[in-house]
Design a protein around this motif. Structure first.
Motif, PDB file in Angstrom:
ATOM      1  N   UNK A  28      -1.814  -8.575  -7.958  1.00 50.46           N
ATOM      2  CA  UNK A  28      -3.281  -8.665  -7.959  1.00 50.46           C
ATOM      3  C   UNK A  28      -3.706 -10.055  -8.417  1.00 50.46           C
ATOM      4  N   UNK A  29      -3.100 -10.530  -9.494  1.00 50.02           N
ATOM      5  CA  UNK A  29      -3.481 -11.843 -10.017  1.00 50.02           C
ATOM      6  C   UNK A  29      -3.095 -12.979  -9.074  1.00 50.02           C
ATOM      7  N   UNK A  30      -1.991 -12.844  -8.351  1.00 48.07           N
ATOM      8  CA  UNK A  30      -1.625 -13.861  -7.364  1.00 48.07           C
ATOM      9  C   UNK A  30      -2.663 -13.907  -6.242  1.00 48.07           C
ATOM     10  N   UNK A  31      -3.090 -12.743  -5.766  1.00 46.38           N
ATOM     11  CA  UNK A  31      -4.130 -12.696  -4.733  1.00 46.38           C
ATOM     12  C   UNK A  31      -5.452 -13.252  -5.261  1.00 46.38           C
ATOM     13  N   UNK A 101       0.777  -0.202  -2.799  1.00 45.41           N
ATOM     14  CA  UNK A 101       0.009  -1.408  -3.066  1.00 45.41           C
ATOM     15  C   UNK A 101      -0.397  -2.087  -1.764  1.00 45.41           C
ATOM     16  N   UNK A 102       0.511  -2.116  -0.795  1.00 48.20           N
ATOM     17  CA  UNK A 102       0.183  -2.687   0.510  1.00 48.20           C
ATOM     18  C   UNK A 102      -0.988  -1.973   1.160  1.00 48.20           C
ATOM     19  N   UNK A 103      -1.032  -0.661   1.011  1.00 47.56           N
ATOM     20  CA  UNK A 103      -2.148   0.119   1.566  1.00 47.56           C
ATOM     21  C   UNK A 103      -3.465  -0.288   0.904  1.00 47.56           C
ATOM     22  N   UNK A 104      -3.431  -0.574  -0.396  1.00 44.78           N
ATOM     23  CA  UNK A 104      -4.650  -1.020  -1.081  1.00 44.78           C
ATOM     24  C   UNK A 104      -5.129  -2.360  -0.518  1.00 44.78           C
ATOM     25  N   UNK A 105      -4.206  -3.291  -0.334  1.00 45.48           N
ATOM     26  CA  UNK A 105      -4.589  -4.608   0.185  1.00 45.48           C
ATOM     27  C   UNK A 105      -5.080  -4.523   1.621  1.00 45.48           C
ATOM     28  N   UNK A 106      -4.616  -3.549   2.390  1.00 44.81           N
ATOM     29  CA  UNK A 106      -5.037  -3.404   3.788  1.00 44.81           C
ATOM     30  C   UNK A 106      -6.352  -2.656   3.944  1.00 44.81           C
ATOM     31  N   UNK A 107      -6.894  -2.148   2.847  1.00 53.97           N
ATOM     32  CA  UNK A 107      -8.186  -1.461   2.870  1.00 53.97           C
ATOM     33  C   UNK A 107      -9.265  -2.423   2.381  1.00 53.97           C
ATOM     34  N   UNK A 108     -10.261  -2.746   3.203  1.00 53.73           N
ATOM     35  CA  UNK A 108     -11.289  -3.700   2.782  1.00 53.73           C
ATOM     36  C   UNK A 108     -11.982  -3.325   1.465  1.00 53.73           C
ATOM     37  N   UNK A 109     -12.287  -2.057   1.274  1.00 48.90           N
ATOM     38  CA  UNK A 109     -12.970  -1.630   0.051  1.00 48.90           C
ATOM     39  C   UNK A 109     -12.089  -1.812  -1.181  1.00 48.90           C
TER      40      UNK A 109
END
Length: 142
Positions: A28-31, A101-109
């Motif tokens: 999260x912090x890297x993103x 975690x990948x699923x979270x990043x792929x969801x805009x919300x």
């Protein structure tokens, strides 16, 4: 960081994966850094809320931001007298923590939640569930 906050524990049929939780925070912090947002600090109280929320999801067999009794992460924060102006929660479930975690990043919300500039703190729970994969709960506040 998480090892200092929590010891490895079994939670309602799941096992806390502290290394995976720290990996989630690091990612999260890297993103956030790439998006020119300040990093989030791990907050022990938010981590406890995330663990409680994850345990409740497993114990009561639901997957939603609103529990069967109508409570949310905001109620959990209020019960603990946790002061905040902004707060949010992300939930994900998959075979591996990395897939969740990948699923979270792929969801805009969910992505917007992780990059929200008002947030400064995070708590993460990653529970490994026998025969059911991994559950991630992220709790954010300012």
């Amino acid at each position: 960081m998480f090892a200092a906050i929590l010891v490895a524990l079994a939670v309602s049929g799941g096992t806390a994966d502290l290394a995976a939780a720290q990996t989630v925070v690091n990612d999260v912090n890297a993103h956030r850094s790439a998006a020119h947002e300040a990093p989030l600090a791990v907050d022990p109280q938010l981590t406890a809320v995330a663990m409680d929320r994850a345990a409740d999801l497993i114990r009561r067999h639901y997957f939603a931001h609103v529990s069967p009794d109508g409570t949310t992460v905001l109620d959990a924060l209020r019960i603990r007298s946790y002061a905040y102006t902004y707060a949010g929660e992300n939930l994900a479930e998959a075979q591996t923590a990395a897939e969740a975690e990948g699923a979270l990043w792929n969801s805009p919300e969910h992505r917007d939640n992780m990059l929200e500039h008002h947030y400064g703190r995070i708590g993460v729970a990653v529970l490994r569930m026998p025969d059911a994969g991994n559950l991630i709960v992220q709790v954010f506040s300012n």
